[in-house]
Design a protein around this motif. Structure first.
Motif, PDB file in Angstrom:
ATOM      1  N   THR A  18       0.889  -1.155   0.000  1.00 31.81           N
ATOM      2  CA  THR A  18       0.000   0.000   0.000  1.00 31.81           C
ATOM      3  C   THR A  18       0.935   1.214   0.000  1.00 31.81           C
ATOM      4  O   THR A  18       2.135   1.064   0.272  1.00 31.81           O
ATOM      5  N   PRO A  19       0.430   2.426  -0.265  1.00 25.79           N
ATOM      6  CA  PRO A  19       1.328   3.589  -0.227  1.00 25.79           C
ATOM      7  C   PRO A  19       2.067   3.703   1.107  1.00 25.79           C
ATOM      8  O   PRO A  19       3.271   3.989   1.137  1.00 25.79           O
ATOM      9  N   ASP A  20       1.394   3.446   2.215  1.00 28.59           N
ATOM     10  CA  ASP A  20       2.022   3.524   3.543  1.00 28.59           C
ATOM     11  C   ASP A  20       3.133   2.498   3.723  1.00 28.59           C
ATOM     12  O   ASP A  20       4.225   2.819   4.180  1.00 28.59           O
ATOM     13  N   SER A  21       2.823   1.245   3.383  1.00 37.03           N
ATOM     14  CA  SER A  21       3.818   0.196   3.646  1.00 37.03           C
ATOM     15  C   SER A  21       5.043   0.365   2.758  1.00 37.03           C
ATOM     16  O   SER A  21       6.169   0.095   3.185  1.00 37.03           O
ATOM     17  N   LEU A  22       4.847   0.854   1.524  1.00 34.95           N
ATOM     18  CA  LEU A  22       6.004   1.083   0.657  1.00 34.95           C
ATOM     19  C   LEU A  22       6.883   2.199   1.229  1.00 34.95           C
ATOM     20  O   LEU A  22       8.108   2.080   1.281  1.00 34.95           O
ATOM     21  N   ALA A  23       6.258   3.273   1.695  1.00 40.17           N
ATOM     22  CA  ALA A  23       7.027   4.386   2.270  1.00 40.17           C
ATOM     23  C   ALA A  23       7.793   3.926   3.511  1.00 40.17           C
ATOM     24  O   ALA A  23       8.953   4.305   3.716  1.00 40.17           O
ATOM     25  N   HIS A  24       7.169   3.095   4.336  1.00 41.51           N
ATOM     26  CA  HIS A  24       7.854   2.595   5.529  1.00 41.51           C
ATOM     27  C   HIS A  24       9.069   1.761   5.158  1.00 41.51           C
ATOM     28  O   HIS A  24      10.140   1.898   5.744  1.00 41.51           O
ATOM     29  N   LEU A  25       8.887   0.909   4.169  1.00 43.08           N
ATOM     30  CA  LEU A  25       9.976   0.035   3.741  1.00 43.08           C
ATOM     31  C   LEU A  25      11.163   0.870   3.233  1.00 43.08           C
ATOM     32  O   LEU A  25      12.316   0.631   3.606  1.00 43.08           O
ATOM     33  N   VAL A  26      10.872   1.852   2.385  1.00 41.82           N
ATOM     34  CA  VAL A  26      11.927   2.671   1.788  1.00 41.82           C
ATOM     35  C   VAL A  26      12.644   3.475   2.883  1.00 41.82           C
ATOM     36  O   VAL A  26      13.871   3.625   2.871  1.00 41.82           O
ATOM     37  N   GLY A  27      11.882   3.957   3.865  1.00 44.84           N
ATOM     38  CA  GLY A  27      12.475   4.681   4.994  1.00 44.84           C
ATOM     39  C   GLY A  27      13.408   3.786   5.800  1.00 44.84           C
ATOM     40  O   GLY A  27      14.497   4.212   6.200  1.00 44.84           O
ATOM     41  N   ARG A  28      13.019   2.567   6.019  1.00 41.15           N
ATOM     42  CA  ARG A  28      13.854   1.629   6.793  1.00 41.15           C
ATOM     43  C   ARG A  28      15.170   1.329   6.097  1.00 41.15           C
ATOM     44  O   ARG A  28      16.140   0.949   6.739  1.00 41.15           O
ATOM     45  N   ALA A  29      15.183   1.487   4.775  1.00 44.98           N
ATOM     46  CA  ALA A  29      16.400   1.209   4.019  1.00 44.98           C
ATOM     47  C   ALA A  29      17.308   2.435   3.933  1.00 44.98           C
ATOM     48  O   ALA A  29      18.311   2.414   3.225  1.00 44.98           O
ATOM     49  N   GLY A  30      16.961   3.518   4.651  1.00 47.96           N
ATOM     50  CA  GLY A  30      17.856   4.665   4.727  1.00 47.96           C
ATOM     51  C   GLY A  30      17.574   5.779   3.733  1.00 47.96           C
ATOM     52  O   GLY A  30      18.438   6.622   3.479  1.00 47.96           O
ATOM     53  N   PHE A  31      16.363   5.795   3.197  1.00 52.44           N
ATOM     54  CA  PHE A  31      16.006   6.852   2.247  1.00 52.44           C
ATOM     55  C   PHE A  31      15.062   7.864   2.891  1.00 52.44           C
ATOM     56  O   PHE A  31      14.323   7.541   3.829  1.00 52.44           O
ATOM     57  N   ARG A  32      15.086   9.075   2.354  1.00 50.16           N
ATOM     58  CA  ARG A  32      14.094  10.087   2.697  1.00 50.16           C
ATOM     59  C   ARG A  32      13.070  10.093   1.558  1.00 50.16           C
ATOM     60  O   ARG A  32      13.421  10.355   0.402  1.00 50.16           O
ATOM     61  N   VAL A  33      11.825   9.768   1.885  1.00 50.26           N
ATOM     62  CA  VAL A  33      10.783   9.693   0.855  1.00 50.26           C
ATOM     63  C   VAL A  33      10.354  11.108   0.478  1.00 50.26           C
ATOM     64  O   VAL A  33       9.997  11.900   1.340  1.00 50.26           O
ATOM     65  N   GLU A  34      10.417  11.432  -0.811  1.00 45.44           N
ATOM     66  CA  GLU A  34      10.034  12.781  -1.259  1.00 45.44           C
ATOM     67  C   GLU A  34       8.588  12.833  -1.717  1.00 45.44           C
ATOM     68  O   GLU A  34       7.926  13.850  -1.545  1.00 45.44           O
ATOM     69  N   SER A  35       8.105  11.774  -2.337  1.00 46.63           N
ATOM     70  CA  SER A  35       6.699  11.784  -2.767  1.00 46.63           C
ATOM     71  C   SER A  35       6.201  10.364  -2.962  1.00 46.63           C
ATOM     72  O   SER A  35       6.970   9.471  -3.333  1.00 46.63           O
ATOM     73  N   VAL A  36       4.938  10.170  -2.671  1.00 48.57           N
ATOM     74  CA  VAL A  36       4.268   8.887  -2.938  1.00 48.57           C
ATOM     75  C   VAL A  36       2.996   9.242  -3.695  1.00 48.57           C
ATOM     76  O   VAL A  36       2.123   9.913  -3.152  1.00 48.57           O
ATOM     77  N   ALA A  37       2.904   8.823  -4.938  1.00 51.21           N
ATOM     78  CA  ALA A  37       1.759   9.205  -5.767  1.00 51.21           C
ATOM     79  C   ALA A  37       0.973   7.974  -6.198  1.00 51.21           C
ATOM     80  O   ALA A  37       1.548   6.917  -6.462  1.00 51.21           O
ATOM     81  N   THR A  38      -0.341   8.108  -6.256  1.00 54.56           N
ATOM     82  CA  THR A  38      -1.178   7.011  -6.766  1.00 54.56           C
ATOM     83  C   THR A  38      -1.883   7.433  -8.057  1.00 54.56           C
ATOM     84  O   THR A  38      -2.716   6.694  -8.572  1.00 54.56           O
ATOM     85  N   ASP A  39      -1.535   8.622  -8.580  1.00 52.57           N
ATOM     86  CA  ASP A  39      -2.238   9.109  -9.777  1.00 52.57           C
ATOM     87  C   ASP A  39      -1.353   9.147 -11.024  1.00 52.57           C
ATOM     88  O   ASP A  39      -1.749   9.681 -12.044  1.00 52.57           O
TER      89      ASP A  39
END
Ligand SMILES: [Zn+2]
Length: 380
Positions: free
Chosen positions: A226-247
C-alpha cells in the motif's frame, strides 16, 4: 517452513498470520500465465503488511516462472498502454512515468541512469527519448534482452546476475514493477542506496494492492504494498521519501526518494487492516459470480492481462472468448480463444469485467450501449 520462521519484509516482526483459504485459489504469473493453486499468504500482525511466505517452494516456483518468462507476450513484447491522466489518451506506461518524473524534478541534460529489472528496455527507451544526453544502463537476472537493449540510443551496458555487479555513482535509479518480486526488499534497497551518487534519486513503482486485489494472486509477487507500507519500507532502508503518488498510473504506487542524510532512523510502524482481509474474500466472491455467469454461453472475459488471465485459469474451459479495446490485441487469439473488440462481441453474449472495481464500473458505463450482458465484480 512454519510461519514463525519468516519475518515481515517491512517491519521485521515475526508475528505473521497466515490467511487460510488462499492456498485453494488458482494463481497467475506476473507475465500473465495461469498458475496452479497452492501459495501461502500472510499478514503482519504488527504493521499489516501482506506478503507471501518465502518458503523453499515459493523460491522454487518463482525460479521456474522466471526461466519461462515471456514479457508482454499478449502484445508481441510491447509494453502495455495505460490511460495518461494528463492527456486522456492511451500511452506506453514508461512514457507516462518518465513524463511525470521530469515534470516533478529538475533533471540535468546529462547524467547516469540505471533501470533495475529492465526487461526488454521499455523504461530505458522512454528515458532515452526524453533525455538523450544521459548514459543509460540496465540490470536483469540474465542477458536475454541484451541485443535489444544495445540498440537503444544512449545505452551503456546491461548488468546481470546479482546487484553486486552494479557499480556505484548513478544519478537516477528506477525500479518499476520489480521490488515486489524480491524476498528481501530492505536488503535490495540498502544495496541500491550504495549505488546512488550523492543526492541521487530513486524511483520505485509497484502495484497498489489496496486498489487491486488481483495483485495478491500473482505467484511471483512476494510483497503486496500500500502507499504507507512502501514508504515505511523505503524509509527503513535509509532513504528520505520525497513523494508517494497514486495518480501517475491507475492502480500503481509511484514513489520518489533520496538517500537520507544520517543513518536510517526508526520509521513508526502503522497498524491497519491488512489488504488481504477484504481482498481474498472479494476474489472468492468474484470467482463464484463469474462461474455462475459462465453457465450462460457464449461467455467471455473482458481484458487480456493479469486479472482476466487469472480468472481464465480459475474457470478453465468455460471461457469462449476474450474482449479487449486495445487494437493491438483485438483480432488475435489468447490461449487459443479469439480476442474480440467490444463491438465485435455477439449480441446477447455474457462478458465478465475481470477488472478492479473502479475500472470495471467505468468500462461498464462507457460500453453500456452495446448489446452485451456485462457482469461486474462486487464493490471492494
Ligand atoms: Zn510488519
Amino acid at each position: 517452513m512454519t510461519t514463525e520462521s519468516c519475518v515481515c519484509v517491512v517491519c521485521g516482526s515475526s508475528h505473521l498470520v497466515e490467511r487460510p483459504g488462499f492456498a485453494a485459489l488458482a494463481r497467475v504469473t506476473s507475465d500473465c500465465r495461469p498458475f496452479p493453486a497452492g501459495g501461502r499468504l500472510a499478514a503482519c500482525a504488527d504493521c499489516a503488511m501482506v506478503q507471501k511466505l518465502p518458503t523453499p517452494l515459493w523460491h522454487e516456483e518463482t525460479a521456474r516462472i522466471y526461466r519461462e518468462y515471456a514479457i508482454y507476450h499478449q502484445s508481441g513484447g510491447r509494453e502495455q498502454a495505460v490511460l495518461d491522466a494528463v492527456t486522456g489518451r492511451p500511452r506506453r506506461r514508461s512514457q507516462v512515468i518518465v513524463d511525470r518524473l521530469a515534470a516533478g524534478v529538475a533533471l540535468p541534460a546529462a547524467g547516469r541512469m540505471i533501470d533495475i529489472g529492465c526487461g526488454n528496455g521499455a523504461m530505458i527507451s522512454a528515458f532515452a527519448e526524453r533525455l538523450p544526453g544521459w548514459s543509460l544502463s540496465g540490470f536483469e537476472i540474465d542477458s536475454t534482452h541484451d541485443e535489444v537493449l544495445r540498440a537503444i540510443p544512449g545505452f551503456a551496458r546491461l548488468y546481470t546476475g546479482s546487484l553486486d555487479a552494479v557499480p556505484p555513482g548513478f544519478d537516477v535509479i528506477t525500479m518499476l514493477h520489480a521490488l515486489e518480486h524480491f524476498a528481501e526488499p530492505v536488503a535490495v534497497l540498502r544495496d541500491l542506496h550504495g549505488k546512488l551518487a550523492p543526492g541521487g534519486l530513486l524511483l520505485i513503482q509497484v502495484p497498489n494492492a489496496a486498489l487491486n486485489p488481483f495483485d495478491l494472486m500473482i505467484a511471483d509477487h512476494l510483497s503486496h504494498f500500500t502507499p504507507d507500507s512502501l514508504a515505511h519500507l523505503v524509509g527503513r532502508a535509509g532513504f528520505r521519501v520525497e513523494s508517494v503518488a497514486t495518480d501517475w498510473v491507475a492502480k500503481e504506487i509511484s514513489l520518489q526518494a533520496r538517500p537520507a542524510a544520517g543513518p536510517a532512523t526508526g520509521v513508526p510502524v502503522r497498524a491497519g487492516r491488512p489488504v488481504s482481509d477484504d481482498g481474498i474474500a472479494w476474489l472468492e466472491t468474484l470467482v463464484n459470480d463469474a462461474g455462475k455467469a459462465a453457465q450462460d454461453q457464449p461467455f467471455g472475459l473482458f481484458g487480456t492481462s493479469i486479472a482476466a488471465t487469472w480468472l481464465f485459469g480459475a474457470l478453465a474451459d468455460r471461457v469462449a472468448f476474450f474482449v479487449d479495446e486495445d487494437p493491438g490485441r483485438a483480432g488475435g487469439t489468447y490461449f487459443d480463444r479469439p480476442v474480440l473488440a467490444p463491438e465485435a462481441v455477439p449480441a446477447g453474449a455474457c462478458v465478465f469485467l475481470a477488472l478492479a472495481p473502479t475500472v470495471a464500473d467505468a468500462i461498464g458505463r462507457r460500453l453500456g450501449h452495446l448489446p452485451i450482458r456485462f457482469f461486474r465484480p462486487s464493490a471492494l
